[in-house]
Design an enzyme around this catalytic site. Structure first.
Site, short mmCIF file in Angstrom:
data_model
loop_
_atom_site.label_atom_id
_atom_site.label_comp_id
_atom_site.label_asym_id
_atom_site.label_seq_id
_atom_site.Cartn_x
_atom_site.Cartn_y
_atom_site.Cartn_z
N LYS A 232 1.01 -1.01 -0.22
CA LYS A 232 -0.08 0.06 0.10
C LYS A 232 0.59 1.32 -0.09
O LYS A 232 2.08 1.52 0.30
CB LYS A 232 -0.56 -0.36 1.09
CG LYS A 232 -2.02 -1.32 1.23
CD LYS A 232 -2.69 -0.99 2.15
CE LYS A 232 -4.17 -2.23 2.21
NZ LYS A 232 -5.37 -1.91 3.31
N TYR B 65 -12.45 -1.94 -3.82
CA TYR B 65 -13.15 -2.00 -2.17
C TYR B 65 -14.01 -1.86 -2.51
O TYR B 65 -15.84 -1.66 -1.16
CB TYR B 65 -12.86 -1.10 -1.22
CG TYR B 65 -10.97 -1.42 -1.07
CD1 TYR B 65 -10.63 -2.76 -0.26
CD2 TYR B 65 -9.77 -0.82 -1.36
CE1 TYR B 65 -9.56 -3.44 0.18
CE2 TYR B 65 -8.31 -1.31 -0.90
CZ TYR B 65 -9.08 -2.13 0.26
OH TYR B 65 -7.35 -2.29 0.52
N PHE C 81 -15.09 3.64 7.41
CA PHE C 81 -13.84 4.06 6.75
C PHE C 81 -13.47 4.10 5.10
O PHE C 81 -12.60 4.40 4.90
CB PHE C 81 -13.63 3.23 7.54
CG PHE C 81 -13.22 1.67 7.41
CD1 PHE C 81 -12.92 0.51 5.93
CD2 PHE C 81 -13.77 0.49 7.89
CE1 PHE C 81 -12.73 -0.91 5.40
CE2 PHE C 81 -14.37 -1.04 7.63
CZ PHE C 81 -13.76 -0.98 6.61
N ARG D 53 -1.72 -13.89 4.45
CA ARG D 53 -2.39 -14.13 5.21
C ARG D 53 -2.37 -14.28 6.74
O ARG D 53 -1.49 -13.14 7.72
CB ARG D 53 -4.13 -14.59 5.38
CG ARG D 53 -4.92 -14.06 4.46
CD ARG D 53 -5.90 -14.48 4.59
NE ARG D 53 -6.92 -13.43 5.40
CZ ARG D 53 -7.73 -12.67 5.02
NH1 ARG D 53 -7.18 -11.56 4.08
NH2 ARG D 53 -8.36 -11.77 6.40
N ASN E 35 -2.07 0.12 7.26
CA ASN E 35 -1.69 -0.91 7.35
C ASN E 35 -0.71 -1.72 6.06
O ASN E 35 -0.66 -3.02 6.20
CB ASN E 35 -2.56 -1.97 7.57
CG ASN E 35 -3.87 -1.79 7.08
OD1 ASN E 35 -3.57 -1.92 5.97
ND2 ASN E 35 -4.88 -3.33 7.26
N HIS F 123 -2.01 -5.46 1.53
CA HIS F 123 -3.52 -5.58 1.51
C HIS F 123 -3.50 -7.55 1.04
O HIS F 123 -2.75 -7.60 0.54
CB HIS F 123 -4.33 -5.29 0.51
CG HIS F 123 -5.90 -6.15 -0.04
ND1 HIS F 123 -6.54 -6.28 1.08
CD2 HIS F 123 -5.99 -6.95 -1.57
CE1 HIS F 123 -8.02 -7.21 0.54
NE2 HIS F 123 -7.30 -7.04 -1.20
N GLU G 276 -9.83 -10.43 -7.15
CA GLU G 276 -8.57 -9.47 -7.34
C GLU G 276 -8.24 -9.57 -8.24
O GLU G 276 -6.68 -8.45 -8.58
CB GLU G 276 -8.53 -9.30 -5.59
CG GLU G 276 -9.61 -8.78 -4.57
CD GLU G 276 -8.76 -9.00 -3.56
OE1 GLU G 276 -10.53 -8.38 -2.66
OE2 GLU G 276 -8.16 -9.53 -2.85
P1 CMP Z 1 -7.27 -4.92 3.67
O1 CMP Z 1 -6.87 -6.17 4.09
O2 CMP Z 1 -6.92 -4.00 2.37
O3 CMP Z 1 -8.97 -4.73 3.51
C1 CMP Z 1 -9.83 -3.18 4.04
C2 CMP Z 1 -8.93 -1.58 4.47
O4 CMP Z 1 -10.12 -1.21 5.07
C3 CMP Z 1 -8.40 -2.69 5.39
O5 CMP Z 1 -7.06 -3.57 4.99
C4 CMP Z 1 -7.90 -1.88 6.68
O6 CMP Z 1 -6.58 -0.56 5.20
C5 CMP Z 1 -9.05 -0.83 5.76
N1 CMP Z 1 -9.66 -0.04 7.02
C6 CMP Z 1 -9.79 0.64 7.45
N2 CMP Z 1 -10.35 0.85 8.83
C7 CMP Z 1 -10.49 -0.66 9.22
C8 CMP Z 1 -11.92 -1.35 10.37
N3 CMP Z 1 -11.72 -0.45 11.13
N4 CMP Z 1 -11.56 -2.66 10.30
C9 CMP Z 1 -11.33 -3.58 9.11
N5 CMP Z 1 -10.34 -2.20 8.06
C10 CMP Z 1 -10.69 -1.52 8.35
#
Ligand code: CMP
Length: 139
Positions: A10, A50, A58, A86, A113, A116, A127
């Site tokens: 990311k 997404y 979010f 994962r 984070n 993904h 995806e």
């Molecule tokens: P990702 O695994 O890419 O899937 C959805 C993304 O939403 C997650 O990682 C985070 O980057 C983002 N995100 C932000 N807030 C939340 C939340 N409260 N719970 C889950 N995902 C979140």
């Protein structure tokens, strides 16, 4: 079972020049890169990717973040690639991620984070197809 999964490094990680460090952890876990490119998503592309999170609190912030800078998208292949990746990523929230995981090492917060990864075979197929055509996947 040999399987494929989809990965994004990311914008927060690319901005800090962490692509190499993250790939090292991915490859150490036995996953092979069979497709890879660097892209800068538009807001529409991030919203499409997404779409499953549309309506969540979010969603807007997440899609703004995902198009705030370049990302590295890739297809990873290996034994049980989805669950293997994962495990290597760690929990979504870095505060809960295990020691030795990518998110524990590099994620800034639950949104920024760093990585993904697909959560199931159906989402992995969707995806991968969202970002790659068949000619771009080798090996
Ligand atoms: P990702 O695994 O890419 O899937 C959805 C993304 O939403 C997650 O990682 C985070 O980057 C983002 N995100 C932000 N807030 C939340 C939340 N409260 N719970 C889950 N995902 C979140």
């Amino acid at each position: 079972m040999t399987q494929r999964t989809f990965s994004i490094i990311k914008p927060d990680a690319v901005q800090r020049n962490l692509q190499g460090a993250i790939l090292k952890m991915i490859q150490k876990a036995g996953l092979r890169v069979v497709a890879m490119k660097m892209i800068h998503m538009t807001k529409k592309q991030a919203e499409g990717f997404y779409a499953v999170h549309k309506g969540k609190s979010f969603f807007d912030s997440l899609t703004d973040f995902m198009c705030s800078g370049p990302v590295v998208v890739s297809v990873l292949e290996g034994p049980d690639a989805i669950s293997t990746y994962r495990k290597v990523m760690g929990a979504t929230n870095p505060a809960s991620a295990d020691e030795g995981t990518i998110r524990r090492a590099y994620a800034l917060d639950i949104e920024k984070n760093s990585v993904h990864g697909s959560d199931a075979p159906e989402t992995a197929a969707e995806e991968i197809a969202y970002f790659f055509n068949q000619l771009e996947i080798v090996g």
